[in-house]
Write a protein that holds these residues in place. Structure first.
Motif, PDB file in Angstrom:
ATOM      1  N   VAL A 169       0.845  -1.205   0.000  1.00 23.86           N
ATOM      2  CA  VAL A 169       0.000   0.000   0.000  1.00 23.86           C
ATOM      3  C   VAL A 169       0.879   1.253   0.000  1.00 23.86           C
ATOM      4  CG1 VAL A 169      -1.747   1.305   1.266  1.00 23.86           C
ATOM      5  CG2 VAL A 169      -1.802  -1.196   1.270  1.00 23.86           C
ATOM      6  N   LEU A 170       1.956   1.158   0.790  1.00 24.97           N
ATOM      7  CA  LEU A 170       2.800   2.333   0.992  1.00 24.97           C
ATOM      8  C   LEU A 170       3.412   2.831  -0.310  1.00 24.97           C
ATOM      9  CD1 LEU A 170       3.909   4.264   3.076  1.00 24.97           C
ATOM     10  CD2 LEU A 170       5.825   2.721   3.429  1.00 24.97           C
ATOM     11  N   GLY A 171       3.831   1.890  -1.157  1.00 27.27           N
ATOM     12  CA  GLY A 171       4.496   2.279  -2.401  1.00 27.27           C
ATOM     13  C   GLY A 171       3.616   3.178  -3.259  1.00 27.27           C
ATOM     14  N   PRO A 172       2.442   2.677  -3.682  1.00 28.23           N
ATOM     15  CA  PRO A 172       1.566   3.515  -4.515  1.00 28.23           C
ATOM     16  C   PRO A 172       1.127   4.796  -3.795  1.00 28.23           C
ATOM     17  CG  PRO A 172       0.824   1.225  -4.509  1.00 28.23           C
ATOM     18  CD  PRO A 172       1.932   1.312  -3.525  1.00 28.23           C
ATOM     19  N   LEU A 173       0.831   4.700  -2.495  1.00 31.00           N
ATOM     20  CA  LEU A 173       0.394   5.886  -1.751  1.00 31.00           C
ATOM     21  C   LEU A 173       1.494   6.945  -1.750  1.00 31.00           C
ATOM     22  CD1 LEU A 173      -1.743   7.253   0.016  1.00 31.00           C
ATOM     23  CD2 LEU A 173      -0.721   6.145   2.009  1.00 31.00           C
ATOM     24  N   GLY A 174       2.726   6.479  -1.543  1.00 33.00           N
ATOM     25  CA  GLY A 174       3.853   7.405  -1.561  1.00 33.00           C
ATOM     26  C   GLY A 174       3.985   8.081  -2.914  1.00 33.00           C
ATOM     27  N   ARG A 175       3.824   7.274  -3.990  1.00 30.55           N
ATOM     28  CA  ARG A 175       3.954   7.866  -5.330  1.00 30.55           C
ATOM     29  C   ARG A 175       2.819   8.852  -5.596  1.00 30.55           C
ATOM     30  NH1 ARG A 175       5.909   2.746  -6.343  1.00 30.55           N
ATOM     31  NH2 ARG A 175       3.903   1.898  -7.015  1.00 30.55           N
ATOM     32  N   LEU A 176       1.602   8.468  -5.149  1.00 28.08           N
ATOM     33  CA  LEU A 176       0.457   9.380  -5.311  1.00 28.08           C
ATOM     34  C   LEU A 176       0.722  10.708  -4.596  1.00 28.08           C
ATOM     35  CD1 LEU A 176      -2.533   9.936  -6.135  1.00 28.08           C
ATOM     36  CD2 LEU A 176      -3.188   9.002  -3.910  1.00 28.08           C
ATOM     37  N   ASN A 177       1.176  10.589  -3.342  1.00 29.36           N
ATOM     38  CA  ASN A 177       1.444  11.805  -2.561  1.00 29.36           C
ATOM     39  C   ASN A 177       2.536  12.642  -3.203  1.00 29.36           C
ATOM     40  OD1 ASN A 177      -0.499  11.588  -0.600  1.00 29.36           O
ATOM     41  ND2 ASN A 177       0.775  10.328   0.745  1.00 29.36           N
ATOM     42  N   ALA A 178       3.576  11.954  -3.675  1.00 27.15           N
ATOM     43  CA  ALA A 178       4.665  12.700  -4.306  1.00 27.15           C
ATOM     44  C   ALA A 178       4.128  13.472  -5.505  1.00 27.15           C
ATOM     45  CB  ALA A 178       5.777  11.749  -4.736  1.00 27.15           C
ATOM     46  N   ALA A 179       3.279  12.793  -6.295  1.00 32.03           N
ATOM     47  CA  ALA A 179       2.744  13.453  -7.494  1.00 32.03           C
ATOM     48  C   ALA A 179       1.836  14.623  -7.099  1.00 32.03           C
ATOM     49  CB  ALA A 179       1.968  12.456  -8.346  1.00 32.03           C
TER      50      ALA A 179
END
Ligand code: NA
Ligand code: NA
Lengths: 196, 429, 328
Positions: free
Chosen positions: A7-17
Motif C-alpha cells: 500500500v505504501l508504495g503507490p500511496l507514496g507515489r500518489l502523494n509525491a505526485a
C-alpha cells in the motif's frame, strides 16, 4: 508486512505526485500575488484609479497556495513541533508515540475535512466574493460573480491532501513499530525554510 | 472546564504533537467533552478566516524578498561593506558579523535566514583567521536574532495581526531595540577582543575603498529605506511594501547586479511558498485557539491569578520576561507569540502597559529565545552551517546571551527605547 | 436559566451596538424572569466579518449578530438599499420607515434567501449618517469632490456613488484607514462623525466634513431563526420586545454621542459645512446613476427599492400630518 508495504508504495507515489502538482500551482499563485499587489500600487499612484479586485484576488491565491503547499511541508516534517521526547525515546517507543500523535492529527484532519466540506456547501460559501468575476463569454460582456465557496475550497482540498500524507506517515510509523524502519522507501527532501 | 484547554494543549505540545494540530485538538476535544459541538465549527471557521487576510500576505512576500536577496549574492556585498567599515578593528570579523546581521535585518525578517546566509560565509572566514569555530558559530547565532527585531519582521507581522496592532507601529518600535542588541554585542566583542587578543581582519580601508564598497552595497542597503520610507510616507501599506521589496530584489538581482538567474526563481518561490503555508496555517489555528480563549474567559482568570502574585507592573514585567524566556527556550518565536499573545497581551494592557511596548518586549524576548539553549532554532542552524556541535555552541553563546538579556531588561523598563520613534511619527500614542 | 443567547458585534464597547446590546440584555433577562441569559461578545472574538458571522447565525453557533449593510451584502445584496444616497431625508423619516413594514419585507426576503435560517429582527442605527469628509478642501458641491481618492468598503454601491460624483473609490481596510489618510494613500472617506472622532481621523488630516447625510448607517440585527423558533411564544414576545428596545436605544445613542463628536471636531480646527437645500439637490442629481445601477444590477433591487420609496412617502405624509397636528 508485505501488504502494508504494497500500500505504501503507490500511496507514496500518489502523494509525491500530488505534492509536486500542489507546489507547481503554489508557485504560480505566489507569483500572481506579488503581481496583482504591485499592479494595485501602480494603478493607485500612476493612474489614480485603484482597482477593487487585487486585494481579494491576492487572498484567493494565498489561500490556495497554503492549501496546496502545506501537504509538502507535512510530508517532509516541516510542521513545527517539539520533538525532543520523540528523539530521546528508543525506536519502537518513539514509533508508538509518533503513531499516536499522527492518529490525533488524523482526527483533526478528518473533522476539518468534514466540517470544511459542509462549510463550502453551506451558507458562507454562497456569499459572493466582493470583487471577483469570471468572464462567461469570449466577448467579455457577460460575467459570473465568483462565490466565496471557490476560496473556501482551498482549505478543504488542503485537508484532503494532508489526510493522504498523514496516512502515509502513519504507515511509516507503523512499520517502525514493527521494527521494519529500514525497509521503508526514502522520501526525497525538498529545501524547507523557516519564518523566524 | 473549558479553561483546561491550556494545560491540555501544553501536554500534547510537550509530547511532540505539531503546534498546528495541538492548537485545534486541545480546544476541540474540550468543546466536545463540554457538549459544545456547535462551537467546533467555529474553530474551523476561524482557522479559515484567520488565514484569509491581506495584511498576512506580508509574510510570504518578505520571506520571498529575503530569499531573493540571499540568492542574489547580495549578502556578500553587505559583508564586504561591513568589512570596509570595521574590518581593521581588533576582533574585526566578529564586528563584521554583527554589523552584517544588522544590515541584513533591514532586508529580511528571519533569524534563520540570517544565520544560514551569513554563517556559511563568515564562519569559515573567521576560522581561517584563527577564531575558534564555536566562537564564530556562537557570534553568528547571537547576532542573527537582530533579524526579526529590526524591520521587516515576520513575527511582528504575526503579532500585529493576531493582536490587532499596527504593523507599521511595531516595525518602527523595533528599530532602536535592534540597534541596541547589535551595539551591546559589539561592546562585548570589543572587551573580549582586547582581553584575548583577537585577530584584526584587514588593514584599515581607505575612504576611497569604503566608498567603493558602499557603492556596491548601495542597492541592497536601499531596501529598508524603500520599505520603511514607503510605509511611513504612506505610499504603500506594509503588505504592498513587501511586494515592492520582492520586485526590487528581483530587479537588482536579475538585471542590475546580475547575481540571480531566472532558472533559480521556481525554487525560490517554492521554498517561500511552503514555508509561508506552514506559518499561515499556524496563524489561522491561532485565531481558532483565540476564539476558545475568549469563550473560556481565560485571560480574565489569568489576570486575576497574576494580580494575586503582585500588582506592581514592573515586577510583573520582570516575571513575564522570565516566562517568555523560558518559553523561548523550547518553542519558536512565531508559535509562541501565536499562543501567548492573546493570553498575556490583554492582561498587561489592562495594567497600563502600552500595547506596542508590550509587543516589543514579547517579540524581542522570544526572538532571543531562538538563540537560547537547549532548543533554540538558530543554534541548530548555526550547528549545521558550521559543523560544530549544538552543545558546544550552546556554551560559547552564553556571554552573548547575557548581553541580550541585559538589553531585554533595558527595553522592558525604559519604554522610551521602543516607543520614541513610533510616537514621533504618529504611529503610537 | 433555560436559554442562553450568544450575541456578537464586531465593534468595540464604545459603539452604539454595545449600547443597544446592553439594553437588549437588560430587558430580555428581566422580562423573561431569568429564563433567558444574554452573553455579549464584542469585537472579533467569535467571528470577524459579515460572511463568517452570518454563517454562524445560520448554523446557530451565534444567536445574534449585527451587521452593516456592507457586511451582509455578499449574501443579501438588496440590503444595500440603505446605502442609496438621499432617499431618506432625516432621522424622523428613517426611524418611521425602519419601524414599519419595510423591515418586515426585508426580513421575508432574507429568510427566503437563507433557507429560513437567518432572521432579520430589527434595523437600528450605528453611527448616525454617512457624510463626505476629506483632507483637502471644503466640499460644497459635487464638483468639489471630483478627483479625490475616497476610501470605500469593497462593495459595489458605495463605489458606484463615489464614481458617480467624479471621485475615485479606493478600497482600504478600516484598520489601515488612519495611516492611509495621514500619508495620502486616500484623501477622504464616507463615515459618520462618531467613527471619525473615535478613530482620531482629524489627527490624520481629515479636517473637512460636509454634512450631506448621503446614507443612513443602518444596523441590521440578525438572529438565528432556529434559535428564535425554538423559544416558546411568551419568550418570543420578550425577545421581539427586546429588539424594539434595542432599536430605540440605537436610534438615540448616536445622536447623543455625535454632539460631543461635532464639538470636538470643530474645537480641533475642523471645517464643518452644512450644504444648502440647493447644494444638496445638486448632490442628489449627480448621484442619479446609482439608482439606475441599483435597480438594474442588484438581485431583488427593484423590489426592495419600491418597498423603501413607498415606505418613505408614506412616512413623510404621516409625519407631515403629525407635524401639522402638533403645530395647531
Ligand atoms: Na528584519
Ligand atoms: Na551575524
Amino acid at each position: 508486512m508485505g501488504g502494508v508495504l504494497a500500500v505504501l508504495g503507490p500511496l507514496g507515489r500518489l502523494n509525491a505526485a500530488l505534492c509536486t502538482a500542489g507546489r507547481a500551482i503554489g508557485v504560480v499563485a505566489i507569483a500572481v500575488m506579488v503581481a496583482v499587489t504591485l499592479l494595485q500600487v501602480v494603478m493607485r499612484y500612476v493612474f489614480n484609479n485603484a482597482l477593487p479586485w487585487p486585494d481579494e484576488a491576492a487572498r484567493f491565491c494565498m489561500l490556495w497556495m497554503t492549501g496546496l503547499m502545506a501537504p509538502t511541508a507535512l510530508r517532509h516534517g516541516g510542521f513545527v513541533a517539539i520533538d525532543s521526547l520523540i528523539a530521546a525515546l528508543p525506536v519502537r517507543l518513539s514509533s508508538a508515540l509518533t503513531l499516536i500523535l499522527l492518529s490525533i492529527a488524523m482526527l483533526v484532519l478528518v473533522m476539518g475535512l468534514s466540517i470544511g466540506w459542509s462549510e463550502v456547501n453551506g451558507l458562507g460559501g454562497r456569499f459572493d466574493t466582493a470583487s471577483l468575476y469570471l468572464p462567461t463569454s469570449l466577448s467579455f460582456d457577460s460575467w459570473y460573480r465568483i462565490p466565496r465557496s471557490w476560496m473556501m475550497l482551498s482549505l478543504v482540498v488542503g485537508f484532503a491532501m494532508l489526510i493522504l500524507v498523514n496516512l502515509e506517515l502513519m504507515i511509516r510509523a507503523f512499520m517502525g513499530l514493527l521494527g521494519a524502519a529500514d525497509r521503508l522507501p526514502m522520501v526525497r527532501n525538498p529545501e524547507l525554510g523557516s519564518a523566524e | 472546564m473549558l479553561v483546561l484547554f491550556l494545560p491540555v494543549f501544553l501536554f500534547f505540545l510537550m509530547v511532540g504533537l505539531p503546534v498546528f494540530f495541538g492548537l485545534l485538538f486541545a480546544p476541540g476535544i474540550l468543546l466536545w467533552l463540554n457538549g459544545q459541538e456547535r462551537d467546533i465549527t467555529l474553530l474551523y471557521r476561524n482557522l479559515y478566516n484567520g488565514m484569509d487576510s491581506f495584511p498576512l500576505m506580508a509574510i510570504p512576500f518578505f520571506m520571498l524578498a529575503g530569499e531573493l536577496m540571499n540568492r542574489g549574492g547580495i549578502t556578500l556585498r553587505l559583508v564586504e561593506f561591513s568589512q570596509a567599515l570595521m574590518g581593521h578593528f581588533r576582533g574585526g570579523l566578529a564586528h563584521v558579523n554583527i554589523l552584517s546581521s544588522m544590515l541584513f535585518a533591514g532586508l529580511s525578517g528571519s533569524a534563520v535566514a540570517d544565520t544560514s546566509a551569513l554563517g556559511s560565509m563568515l564562519i569559515p572566514a573567521m576560522e581561517k583567521q584563527g577564531y575558534t569555530r564555536r566562537f564564530a558559530a556562537a557570534i553568528t547565532a547571537a547576532s542573527s536574532v537582530i533579524g526579526p527585531i529590526i524591520p521587516p519582521s515576520g513575527i511582528m507581522i504575526i503579532y500585529a495581526y493576531v493582536m490587532g496592532e499596527s504593523v507599521a507601529a511595531l516595525f518602527l518600535a523595533g528599530i532602536v531595540p535592534g540597534i541596541l542588541v547589535g551595539t551591546g554585542l559589539m561592546v562585548l566583542v570589543k572587551l573580549m577582543a582586547d582581553r584575548y587578543d583577537f585577530p584584526v581582519a584587514s588593514r584599515r580601508h581607505t575612504w576611497g575603498e569604503r566608498g567603493q564598497a558602499s557603492l556596491k552595497a548601495f542597492f541592497p542597503l536601499l531596501t529598508p529605506v524603500i520599505i520603511l520610507g514607503g510605509i511611513l510616507s504612506g505610499v504603500f501599506t506594509p503588505t504592498e511594501a513587501a511586494a515592492v521589496a520582492v520586485a526590487y530584489a528581483l530587479i537588482i538581482g536579475l538585471f542590475v547586479l546580475r547575481t540571480l538567474k531566472f532558472s533559480e526563481l521556481g525554487d525560490v518561490l517554492s521554498k517561500a511558498g511552503i514555508t509561508s503555508a506552514v506559518v499561515l496555517l499556524l496563524v489561522g489555528a491561532a485565531m481558532s485557539f483565540k476564539t476558545v480563549v475568549s469563550l473560556s474567559h481565560a485571560p480574565e482568570l489569568l489576570a486575576e491569578f497574576i494580580l494575586t502574585l503582585t500588582e506592581n507592573p514592573l515586577l510583573l514585567l520582570f516575571l513575564i520576561n522570565l516566562l517568555l524566556f523560558a518559553v523561548g527556550m523550547f518553542l519558536d518565536a512565531g508559535p509562541a507569540i501565536i499562543i501567548l499573545g492573546p493570553i498575556l497581551g490583554p492582561v498587561f494592557t489592562s495594567l497600563g502597559v502600552d500595547s506596542v511596548h508590550f509587543a516589543i518586549i514579547m517579540c524581542v524576548n522570544l526572538t532571543v529565545g531562538l538563540a537560547t539553549p537547549p532548543m533554540g532554532l538558530v543554534l541548530f542552524v548555526a550547528a549545521s552551517v558550521s559543523n560544530e556541535k549544538v552543545e558546544t555552541i550552546s556554551r560559547a553563546i552564553l556571554p552573548f546571551l547575557a548581553v541580550e538579556i541585559f538589553v531585554i531588561m533595558l527595553i522592558t523598563f525604559i519604554p522610551e527605547i521602543s516607543m520614541t520613534i513610533p510616537r514621533l511619527t504618529g504611529f503610537a500614542d | 436559566q433555560d436559554y442562553t443567547l450568544r450575541a456578537t458585534a464586531n465593534s468595540n464597547e464604545n459603539d452604539e451596538d454595545y449600547d443597544g446590546l446592553q439594553v437588549f440584555k437588560s430587558h430580555v433577562e428581566a422580562a423573561s424572569n431569568g429564563a433567558i441569559e444574554v452573553e455579549i461578545f464584542m469585537g472579533t472574538q467569535l467571528c470577524s466579518n459579515g460572511a463568517e458571522c452570518l454563517q454562524g447565525v445560520a448554523d446557530g453557533s451565534i444567536d445574534i449578530y449585527i451587521s452593516t449593510s456592507g457586511g451582509a451584502s455578499g449574501l443579501f445584496p438588496y440590503v444595500q438599499v440603505l446605502d442609496l444616497p438621499y432617499v431618506m431625508a432625516d432621522d424622523r423619516v428613517a426611524e418611521a420607515v425602519l419601524s414599519g413594514d419595510f423591515t418586515r419585507t426585508m426580513r421575508d426576503m432574507a429568510l427566503e434567501d437563507s433557507g429560513d435560517s437567518i432572521r432579520l429582527m430589527t434595523i437600528g442605527n450605528t453611527g448616525g449618517w454617512r457624510n463626505f469628509a476629506n483632507t483637502q478642501r471644503r466640499v460644497a458641491q459635487p464638483s468639489d469632490i471630483e478627483g479625490l481618492k475616497i476610501r470605500t468598503v469593497v462593495a459595489d454601491l458605495p463605489q458606484e456613488l463615489v464614481r458617480a460624483l467624479g471621485a475615485s473609490p479606493t478600497p482600504i481596510p478600516w484598520p489601515e484607514l488612519f495611516t492611509s489618510l495621514q500619508t495620502g494613500v486616500v484623501e477622504g472617506s464616507k463615515n459618520g462623525i462618531t467613527d471619525i472622532m473615535s478613530m482620531k481621523f482629524p489627527d490624520a488630516g481629515l479636517q473637512y466634513v460636509t454634512l450631506d447625510g448621503h446614507a443612513y448607517m443602518g444596523a441590521l440585527w440578525w438572529m438565528s431563526n432556529q434559535t428564535f423558533q425554538e423559544l416558546p411564544d411568551d419568550l418570543k414576545r420578550v425577545v421581539v420586545d427586546g429588539f424594539y428596545q434595542l432599536q430605540q436605544a440605537t436610534f438615540a445613542s448616536p445622536k447623543r454621542k455625535s454632539i460631543q463628536a461635532y464639538e470636538e471636531f470643530v474645537a480641533g480646527g475642523g471645517d464643518l459645512y452644512v450644504p444648502s437645500p440647493d447644494e444638496k439637490a445638486a448632490f442628489a442629481e449627480a448621484a442619479q446613476p446609482v439608482y439606475d445601477w441599483f435597480t438594474a444590477n442588484v438581485e431583488g433591487g427593484q423590489e426592495i427599492y419600491d418597498a423603501l420609496t413607498s415606505a418613505v412617502s408614506e412616512a413623510e405624509s404621516e409625519l407631515e400630518a403629525a407635524r401639522a397636528a402638533d403645530m395647531e
